[in-house]
Enzyme design. Structure first.
Site, PDB file in Angstrom:
ATOM      1  N   ASN A 139       0.882  -1.176   0.000  1.00 45.15           N
ATOM      2  CA  ASN A 139       0.000   0.000   0.000  1.00 45.15           C
ATOM      3  C   ASN A 139       0.918   1.224   0.000  1.00 45.15           C
ATOM      4  O   ASN A 139       1.494   1.573   1.033  1.00 45.15           O
ATOM      5  CB  ASN A 139      -0.882  -0.046   1.256  1.00 45.15           C
ATOM      6  CG  ASN A 139      -1.908   1.068   1.284  1.00 45.15           C
ATOM      7  OD1 ASN A 139      -1.864   1.993   0.465  1.00 45.15           O
ATOM      8  ND2 ASN A 139      -2.823   0.989   2.222  1.00 45.15           N
TER       9      ASN A 139
ATOM     10  N   ARG B  74      -2.553  -2.059  -3.493  1.00 44.32           N
ATOM     11  CA  ARG B  74      -3.828  -1.385  -3.220  1.00 44.32           C
ATOM     12  C   ARG B  74      -3.902  -0.108  -4.053  1.00 44.32           C
ATOM     13  O   ARG B  74      -3.012   0.742  -3.982  1.00 44.32           O
ATOM     14  CB  ARG B  74      -3.927  -1.032  -1.736  1.00 44.32           C
ATOM     15  CG  ARG B  74      -5.214  -0.322  -1.473  1.00 44.32           C
ATOM     16  CD  ARG B  74      -5.319   0.236  -0.084  1.00 44.32           C
ATOM     17  NE  ARG B  74      -6.626   0.891   0.016  1.00 44.32           N
ATOM     18  CZ  ARG B  74      -6.863   1.935   0.779  1.00 44.32           C
ATOM     19  NH1 ARG B  74      -5.921   2.458   1.520  1.00 44.32           N
ATOM     20  NH2 ARG B  74      -8.057   2.466   0.798  1.00 44.32           N
TER      21      ARG B  74
ATOM     22  N   HIS C  83     -13.164   2.669  -0.492  1.00 43.49           N
ATOM     23  CA  HIS C  83     -13.171   1.610   0.535  1.00 43.49           C
ATOM     24  C   HIS C  83     -13.868   0.348   0.000  1.00 43.49           C
ATOM     25  O   HIS C  83     -14.378  -0.469   0.783  1.00 43.49           O
ATOM     26  CB  HIS C  83     -13.932   2.026   1.810  1.00 43.49           C
ATOM     27  CG  HIS C  83     -13.312   3.148   2.578  1.00 43.49           C
ATOM     28  ND1 HIS C  83     -14.055   4.187   3.093  1.00 43.49           N
ATOM     29  CD2 HIS C  83     -12.033   3.401   2.922  1.00 43.49           C
ATOM     30  CE1 HIS C  83     -13.263   5.020   3.735  1.00 43.49           C
ATOM     31  NE2 HIS C  83     -12.017   4.567   3.636  1.00 43.49           N
TER      32      HIS C  83
ATOM     33  N   ARG D  42     -11.712  15.368   7.140  1.00 38.59           N
ATOM     34  CA  ARG D  42     -12.338  15.700   5.839  1.00 38.59           C
ATOM     35  C   ARG D  42     -13.757  16.183   6.079  1.00 38.59           C
ATOM     36  O   ARG D  42     -14.449  15.675   6.965  1.00 38.59           O
ATOM     37  CB  ARG D  42     -12.394  14.461   4.946  1.00 38.59           C
ATOM     38  CG  ARG D  42     -11.051  14.010   4.476  1.00 38.59           C
ATOM     39  CD  ARG D  42     -11.190  12.767   3.623  1.00 38.59           C
ATOM     40  NE  ARG D  42     -10.205  11.781   4.014  1.00 38.59           N
ATOM     41  CZ  ARG D  42     -10.217  10.504   3.636  1.00 38.59           C
ATOM     42  NH1 ARG D  42     -11.157  10.063   2.838  1.00 38.59           N
ATOM     43  NH2 ARG D  42      -9.268   9.683   4.033  1.00 38.59           N
TER      44      ARG D  42
ATOM     45  N   GLU E 217      -8.683  -5.628   4.527  1.00 37.82           N
ATOM     46  CA  GLU E 217      -8.464  -5.268   3.121  1.00 37.82           C
ATOM     47  C   GLU E 217      -7.245  -5.972   2.546  1.00 37.82           C
ATOM     48  O   GLU E 217      -7.247  -6.377   1.385  1.00 37.82           O
ATOM     49  CB  GLU E 217      -8.307  -3.742   3.017  1.00 37.82           C
ATOM     50  CG  GLU E 217      -9.609  -3.005   3.263  1.00 37.82           C
ATOM     51  CD  GLU E 217      -9.428  -1.567   3.699  1.00 37.82           C
ATOM     52  OE1 GLU E 217      -9.044  -1.343   4.873  1.00 37.82           O
ATOM     53  OE2 GLU E 217      -9.668  -0.665   2.892  1.00 37.82           O
TER      54      GLU E 217
END
Ligand code: ADP
Length: 402
Positions: free
Chosen positions: A7, A90, A179, A240, A386
Site C-alpha cells: 500500500n 492497493r 473503501h 475531511r 483489506e
C-alpha cells in the site's frame, strides 16, 4: 504461495507478506518519510521486530529494503525473493478504466496513468510503488486491486451528478465510491452469516475510520455509497469535510484567499471532526474532550452520529428495507458508544441493540451480532481485512493467467 501486499502512499509504503496456504500474515511493516528527511522502517516477522532510521530516497529503495528485511536471516521469514509469487497493490482510484483486479502490463499502467487526473494524491504514489517493485522484482507478477471496483454495480441514477452530462463524458466526473475492498469483505462475511445466499439480501455497511463511507448493498452488489468522485464526500470524517453545500467552497476561497490546490488540502486536512471541535481528528481524543465537557467536541460527535443515522435511513429507503447493518474499521469496530448512539431511536426500522453484546463488540464469538434476537435488523461488528482481500485477489488473478 507467498503474496506481498503493498500500500504505497506519497511518502510511505506499508506491506504485509501472506502465506496463502494458511492465510497467515508472515511479516508486516512500514517505510516512512520516503524522499523526505526522517526516513525510517519498522518490520515485524515471526514475532521479531526490526527498526531502522535511514534515509529512503525513493519507493524503489523502500521496496529493496522490504525485500532485504523479508529474506534477512535474523528478522526475515523467507529464504529468497523468488519465494514471493506475486505482489498485490492497493489502488484507491481506478476511474472508469480499471474496474476489476488486474495483472499489470503496459496497457494497465497507461490506464492507471490516466487516473492521475482524477486522483493525483493517490495515483502518483501508487505508480511509484508499482515501479519500485518492478525494478526490484522484475520477474514477479504485479496485480492491482482497486478500491473503486466493488462500487461499479451502482446504477446510473446513483452515480451521475446533476451537472451538465457533457462534463461527465469529458472528464469522467461521477460517483466512484471508495473503501470498496473493505465493503466487499465485510458484506461478503455478512452474507455468509445470513445464510450464504447473496440474492435477496439488503445490507448497509458502515466503514468508519479516519476516512469513512457507507454503502447500500442489494443481492451482494453495491447500489449506492456515500463517497463520491473523491473520498471527500459523504459523512463527516476525521479531518475531511464530507458532503457540504458546494457553494461554500468558492465562498471560502474568495473570503480567505485560498487557491484551488490549497483548498483541496484544506478540505482534506482542516475540516471534519478536527475542524468542528478544534480538538482532534481522532475520535479517542475527541471523546476524551467531549467527556470533560468541551462543547465543540460534543457537537462534532453529535454530527458524526447524526450523519451516519441519516445515511442508514436513506439507504434503508433505497434498499426498501434492511436485513443487516455492519459496523467496521477503527471506529466501527472499537467504539461501542458510536454504535449505540447510531442505533438508538431506530425502532421504526426494527433495530434493537443488546447493550451487553454491543459493549463486547468484535470480541464476541463469530459472528459478532450486537442486536437482540427479536431485532428485525441484525447488527454486526465485522473486522475488516483489506490486505487479505488484496492477497486473495492477487492469487486468483495470477492463477488464472497461468
Ligand atoms: P484509517 O481510516 O486511517 O484506516 P482507522 O480505521 O484506523 O483509520 O480508524 C481511525 C479511527 O478509529 C480514529 O478516530 C480512532 O480514534 C478510532 N480507533 C482506532 N482504533 C481504536 C481503538 N482501539 N479504540 C477506539 N477507537 C479506535
Amino acid at each position: 504461495m507467498y503474496i506481498l501486499v503493498v500500500n504505497a502512499g506519497s511518502s510511505s509504503l506499508k506491506y504485509q507478506l501472506f502465506d496463502m496456504d494458511t492465510k497467515a500474515v508472515m511479516a508486516k511493516g512500514l517505510c516512512e518519510c520516503i524522499g523526505i528527511p526522517g526516513g525510517r522502517m519498522k518490520h515485524e516477522a515471526l514475532g521479531k521486530l526490526y527498526e531502522v532510521k535511514v534515509d529512503i530516497p525513493t519507493h524503489a529503495e523502500a521496496t529493496k529494503m522490504v525485500v532485504e528485511a523479508l529474506v534477512n536471516r535474523d528478522y526475515g521469514c523467507i529464504k529468497s525473493m523468488d519465494q514471493i509469487s506475486a505482489v498485490g497493490h492497493r489502488i484507491v482510484q481506478g476511474g472508469p478504466w480499471l474496474v476489476e483486479s488486474v495483472l499489470v502490463d503496459d496497457d494497465v499502467i497507461k490506464k492507471l496513468e490516466r487516473c492521475k487526473d482524477l486522483a493525483p494524491l493517490h495515483t502518483v504514489p501508487h505508480l511509484l510503488g508499482i515501479r519500485g517493485c518492478m525494478a526490484v522484482m522484475p520477474s514477479t507478477p504485479q496485480v492491482l486491486v482497486i478500491d473503486t471496483a466493488f462500487h461499479q454495480t451502482m446504477p446510473e441514477k446513483a452515480y451521475i451528478y446533476p451537472i451538465p452530462y457533457e462534463l461527465y463524458e469529458k472528464y469522467s466526473i461521477r460517483r466512484y465510491g471508495f473503501h470498496g475492498t473493505s465493503h466487499r469483505y465485510v458484506s461478503g462475511k455478512c452474507i455468509e452469516y445470513l445464510g450464504g445466499k447473496a440474492e435477496g439480501t439488503k445490507i448497509i455497511t458502515c466503514h468508519l475510520g479516519n476516512g469513512s463511507s457507507i454503502a447500500a448493498i442489494k443481492d451482494g452488489k453495491v447500489i449506492d455509497t456515500s463517497m463520491g468522485f473523491t473520498p471527500l464526500d459523504g459523512i463527516i470524517m476525521g479531518s475531511r469535510c464530507g458532503g457540504v453545500d458546494p457553494a461554500i467552497i468558492p465562498f471560502i476561497m474568495e473570503k480567505e484567499n485560498i487557491a484551488p490546490k490549497d483548498m483541496q488540502s484544506w478540505m482534506n486536512k482542516k475540516c471534519g471532526l478536527l475542524g468542528v471541535s478544534g480538538v482532534s481528528s481522532d475520535l479517542r481524543e475527541l471523546t476524551a474532550a467531549k467527556d470533560s465537557g468541551n462543547e465543540r467536541a460534543v457537537l462534532a460527535y453529535d454530527i458524526l452520529v447524526y450523519d451516519i443515522k441519516k445515511y442508514i435511513g436513506a439507504y434503508a429507503a433505497s434498499l426498501n428495507g434492511v436485513d443487516a447493518i455492519v459496523f467496521t474499521a477503527g471506529i466501527g469496530e472499537n467504539n461501542p458508544q458510536v454504535r449505540a448512539d447510531v442505533c438508538a431511536d431506530m425502532d421504526y426500522m426494527g433495530v434493537k441493540i443488546d447493550p451487553e453484546k454491543n459493549a463486547v463488540g468484535k470480541r464476541l464469538p463469530e459472528p459478532a451480532i450486537i442486536s437482540t434476537p427479536d431485532s428485525k435488523v441484525k447488527v454486526f461488528v465485522i473486522m475488516t481485512d483489506e490486505e487479505l482481500v488484496i492477497a486473495t485477489d492477487t492469487e486468483a488473478v495470477v492463477k488464472m493467467k497461468n
